[in-house]
Motif scaffolding. Structure first.
Motif, PDB file in Angstrom:
ATOM      1  N   GLY A   8       0.810  -1.220   0.000  1.00 13.81           N
ATOM      2  CA  GLY A   8       0.000   0.000   0.000  1.00 13.81           C
ATOM      3  C   GLY A   8       0.840   1.266   0.000  1.00 13.81           C
ATOM      4  O   GLY A   8       0.403   2.308  -0.444  1.00 13.81           O
ATOM      5  N   THR A 173      -1.989   2.250  -4.382  1.00 11.19           N
ATOM      6  CA  THR A 173      -3.204   1.519  -4.761  1.00 11.19           C
ATOM      7  C   THR A 173      -3.864   2.160  -5.981  1.00 11.19           C
ATOM      8  O   THR A 173      -5.057   2.014  -6.193  1.00 11.19           O
ATOM      9  N   ALA A 204      -5.087  -1.503   0.095  1.00  5.33           N
ATOM     10  CA  ALA A 204      -4.582  -2.473  -0.873  1.00  5.33           C
ATOM     11  C   ALA A 204      -5.482  -3.715  -0.906  1.00  5.33           C
ATOM     12  O   ALA A 204      -5.756  -4.275  -1.970  1.00  5.33           O
TER      13      ALA A 204
END
Ligand code: SF4
Ligand code: SF4
Lengths: 282, 121
Positions: A8, A173, A204
């Motif tokens: 992420g 993301t 994520a």
């Protein structure tokens, strides 16, 4: 089998995991899709044997044919065309903002006067090579270029289905991550056990659920934070595939551009266990 | 003559919004009659190319000059292609800006004053 490694946020050790996973496997291909900041080559040190330019088609307007109808500007979903009719100036003009253009071709297809033709614009390069039996491919986006998804697609064209493919995705993301990860059989999310790490991990996870790629977590530097990620993983039934402690030696290897595999033998078995969990043969 | 002032509100006493592409309202004012129209800036939510869309809107409204805080490179290029004059570094209320403009107190801007996407926040 295609396995992508994502995270992420940046700086979680994603590339370290990707590189060492590849080094633990036979018959493997490594794709670095972090085209804005590729760095896996620093660890794998491939010998590059092929270098190809990557292009997207961008529009070019023939001013003498164009009547400034504005159709191209309407159809462009990326605001990359401005049509300025010729009322203030006697001659109108069409501006193309090539750095925003995704090369989708809609404008040239829909121009009623056929005034638009497509010209290739180089957005970066794709390099292919070998490193210790690992087939290596990465893309490098040109400086100042913002369109990474088309370049990522061109890197992914080189996927060899007869090999185990490891994809190092960009951090975050957003679109480039989705472009890198989609089509994978499995995705490993690398994270750290801090509230920030968890926050980005949750994003994520949402992304992977949306695109339907199964996933598990690797906790890096698990001893420097709290148990927030463990609790989250348990509650959401997400497998924690591996936990790596903070280790000065790993940090020092990283700074020298060296992988863990081959330099810290106690990790050989850790990565072997990971392969078993992923149903891969070493 | 019609000019545009980027504004935080919909009256002549509203404050100038320093962003061009992502301003709250465009105040299109006729400098001869002081008649005005406040346009809600729909591009404010656009993820990219807000300056281009806004520049485009100025051209379609046949605005001759834009008074604002800053312009980015995309907006600058679009406004220039539309033959629209640009004045940046303008602050205070919409009314004050118009007065100063009429007095010729502002100097035309020769290039973008911020990088692209600056107005994102
Ligand atoms: S659609 Fe074609 S004719 Fe119309 S403004 Fe665009 S380039 Fe010109
Ligand atoms: S090719 Fe697609 S993205 Fe590029 S200017 Fe044309 S419509 Fe817009």
């Amino acid at each position: 089998m295609i396995i992508s490694i994502a995270s992420g946020k940046g700086g979680t050790g994603k590339t370290t995991i990707a590189v060492n996973l590849a080094l633990s496997l036979e018959n493997v291909q490594f794709l670095d899709c972090d085209v804005e900041e590729p760095n896996a080559h620093l660890f794998l040190k491939p010998v590059i044997s092929e270098r190809m330019s990557a292009y997207i088609p961008i529009p070019e307007v023939a001013e003498e044919t164009c009547d400034c109808c504005g159709r191209c500007q309407e159809v462009c979903a990326f605001n990359s065309i401005a049509v300025l009719p010729g009322e203030i100036r006697e001659h109108g003009s069409v501006l193309i903002f090539s750095h925003l253009c995704h090369g989708c071709g809609a404008c040239s297809l829909l121009c009623p006067l056929d005034a638009i033709r497509e010209v290739n614009k180089e957005i970066g390069i794709v390099e292919k090579g070998f490193s210790n039996g690992i087939q290596f491919v990465h893309g490098k986006l040109n400086i100042g270029e913002a369109m990474s998804p088309p370049l990522i697609r061109q890197v992914k064209k080189h996927v060899d289905p007869t090999k185990t493919v490891i994809i190092d995705a960009p951090p975050g993301t957003t679109c480039p991550v989705i472009e890198s990860v989609k089509g994978s059989d499995y995705c490993i999310l690398v994270t750290e056990p801090t509230p920030f790490g968890l926050n980005d991990l949750v994003l994520a996870v949402e992304m992977l659920k949306t695109i339907g790629v199964p996933f598990g977590i690797i906790l890096n530097r698990y001893d420097i934070g709290d148990d927030c990620v463990d609790v989250y993983a348990r509650e959401n039934r997400i497998p924690v595939l591996m936990k790596i402690p903070f280790d000065r030696e790993i940090a020092s290897l990283y700074s020298k551009g060296l992988p863990i595999i081959g330099y810290k033998s106690e990790y050989d078995s850790e990565f072997k266990k990971l392969l078993i969990k992923l149903n891969l043969n070493p | 003559m019609k000019i545009c002032i980027t504004s935080e509100g919909t009256t002549l006493d509203s404050n100038i919004d320093p962003r061009f592409g992502r301003c709250r309202y465009f105040m299109i004012v006729d400098t001869d009659t002081m008649e005005f129209q406040a346009i809600d800036n729909a591009s404010m939510q656009a993820s990219g190319g807000a300056g281009i869309q806004s520049g485009q809107l100025m051209a379609s409204k046949k605005v001759r000059a834009v008074l604002t805080g800053n312009v980015g490179p995309n907006a600058f290029q679009t406004l220039q292609a539309g033959g629209i004059e640009i004045f940046t570094g303008v602050s205070g209320t919409v009314r004050e800006a118009i007065e100063k403009y009429k007095e010729g107190a502002f100097k035309k801007t020769q290039g973008p004053t911020v990088s692209a996407k600056k107005g994102m926040s």
